[in-house]
Scaffold this motif. Structure first.
Motif, PDB file in Angstrom:
ATOM      1  N   GLN A  42      76.746  50.678   5.659  1.00 51.82           N
ATOM      2  CA  GLN A  42      76.380  51.001   4.386  1.00 51.82           C
ATOM      3  C   GLN A  42      75.799  49.745   3.821  1.00 51.82           C
ATOM      4  O   GLN A  42      76.140  48.718   4.038  1.00 51.82           O
ATOM      5  N   GLU A  43      74.718  50.066   2.803  1.00 50.99           N
ATOM      6  CA  GLU A  43      73.996  49.084   2.272  1.00 50.99           C
ATOM      7  C   GLU A  43      74.999  48.135   1.339  1.00 50.99           C
ATOM      8  O   GLU A  43      76.093  48.625   1.039  1.00 50.99           O
ATOM      9  N   GLY A  44      74.484  47.075   1.034  1.00 50.72           N
ATOM     10  CA  GLY A  44      75.438  46.124   0.261  1.00 50.72           C
ATOM     11  C   GLY A  44      76.164  44.985   0.847  1.00 50.72           C
ATOM     12  O   GLY A  44      76.087  44.962   1.854  1.00 50.72           O
ATOM     13  N   PRO A  45      76.694  44.146   0.114  1.00 51.82           N
ATOM     14  CA  PRO A  45      77.240  43.165   0.840  1.00 51.82           C
ATOM     15  C   PRO A  45      78.481  43.627   1.610  1.00 51.82           C
ATOM     16  O   PRO A  45      79.409  44.455   0.977  1.00 51.82           O
ATOM     17  N   TYR A  64      73.790  36.394  13.624  1.00 54.52           N
ATOM     18  CA  TYR A  64      73.040  37.035  12.637  1.00 54.52           C
ATOM     19  C   TYR A  64      72.232  36.043  11.881  1.00 54.52           C
ATOM     20  O   TYR A  64      71.618  36.294  10.676  1.00 54.52           O
ATOM     21  N   GLY A  65      71.725  35.000  12.157  1.00 49.08           N
ATOM     22  CA  GLY A  65      70.603  34.128  11.869  1.00 49.08           C
ATOM     23  C   GLY A  65      70.961  33.159  10.771  1.00 49.08           C
ATOM     24  O   GLY A  65      69.971  32.506  10.333  1.00 49.08           O
ATOM     25  N   GLU A 103      72.305  44.321   7.282  1.00 50.83           N
ATOM     26  CA  GLU A 103      71.715  44.105   8.472  1.00 50.83           C
ATOM     27  C   GLU A 103      72.378  43.215   9.308  1.00 50.83           C
ATOM     28  O   GLU A 103      72.343  43.170  10.676  1.00 50.83           O
ATOM     29  N   GLU A 104      73.074  42.168   8.679  1.00 50.21           N
ATOM     30  CA  GLU A 104      74.003  41.190   9.253  1.00 50.21           C
ATOM     31  C   GLU A 104      75.248  41.644   9.883  1.00 50.21           C
ATOM     32  O   GLU A 104      75.488  41.399  11.108  1.00 50.21           O
ATOM     33  N   LEU A 105      75.671  42.853   9.130  1.00 49.44           N
ATOM     34  CA  LEU A 105      76.838  43.490   9.803  1.00 49.44           C
ATOM     35  C   LEU A 105      76.491  44.251  10.987  1.00 49.44           C
ATOM     36  O   LEU A 105      77.079  44.169  11.774  1.00 49.44           O
ATOM     37  N   GLU A 106      75.339  44.654  11.048  1.00 48.79           N
ATOM     38  CA  GLU A 106      74.868  45.563  12.149  1.00 48.79           C
ATOM     39  C   GLU A 106      74.639  44.378  13.377  1.00 48.79           C
ATOM     40  O   GLU A 106      75.096  44.596  14.548  1.00 48.79           O
ATOM     41  N   ARG A 107      74.278  43.256  13.101  1.00 45.90           N
ATOM     42  CA  ARG A 107      74.020  42.507  14.232  1.00 45.90           C
ATOM     43  C   ARG A 107      75.327  41.859  14.763  1.00 45.90           C
ATOM     44  O   ARG A 107      75.536  41.578  16.003  1.00 45.90           O
ATOM     45  N   LEU A 108      76.431  41.773  13.859  1.00 44.48           N
ATOM     46  CA  LEU A 108      77.885  41.358  14.335  1.00 44.48           C
ATOM     47  C   LEU A 108      78.405  42.608  14.890  1.00 44.48           C
ATOM     48  O   LEU A 108      79.036  42.195  15.902  1.00 44.48           O
TER      49      LEU A 108
END
Length: 138
Positions: A42-45, A64-65, A103-108
């Motif tokens: 889901q979008e968002g923090p 995650y950069g 996007e960072e959660l997807e990388r995690l």
């Protein structure tokens, strides 16, 4: 002099192998396909509690950069057992709270091999905040 050349070549080779392994395990599009049965992120923090390798800033940066600005956090009534958490009344797992974008959660998820090695579950920290936590699959 010849020994130094071999030592330099061996060091360079070891760094090259390590870099290749890190790329394959954390960033490569060939080593992980998100299972179809998982819901999209889901979008968002998002808030994520980490208690292992992701407590180290260089690992977070590779995964995650960015290192982010983690906060100390704790999960009550669990204990760390190897690479996993197990219920243990009265125990406490110390870790970090990360705030990440979708996007960072997807990388995690890629790093943890969501749906293959780990599942991401909702838990409540000691201070009452709801977070994602990665737990090993059977």
């Amino acid at each position: 002099m010849r020994t130094f050349k071999w030592l330099g070549a061996l060091t360079f080779g070891a760094l090259l192998v390590l870099t290749g392994w890190l790329w394959l395990s954390m960033l490569s599009p060939w080593t992980y396909d998100r299972p179809d049965h998982l819901n999209p992120v889901q979008e968002g923090p998002h808030r994520v509690f980490v208690y292992g390798t992701l407590t180290h800033a260089p690992i977070r940066w590779l995964v995650y950069g960015r290192a982010g600005e983690p906060e100390p956090a704790a999960l009550e009534d669990f204990e760390r057992t190897g690479l996993d958490l197990s219920p243990a009344p009265g125990a406490r797992v110390e870790g970090l709270l990360l705030r990440v974008k979708a996007e960072e959660l997807e990388r995690l998820d890629r790093y943890e091999r969501l749906g293959i090695r780990y599942e991401r579950v909702r838990m409540t920290l000691s201070d009452g905040r709801r977070v994602w936590v990665y737990q090993r699959l059977d």
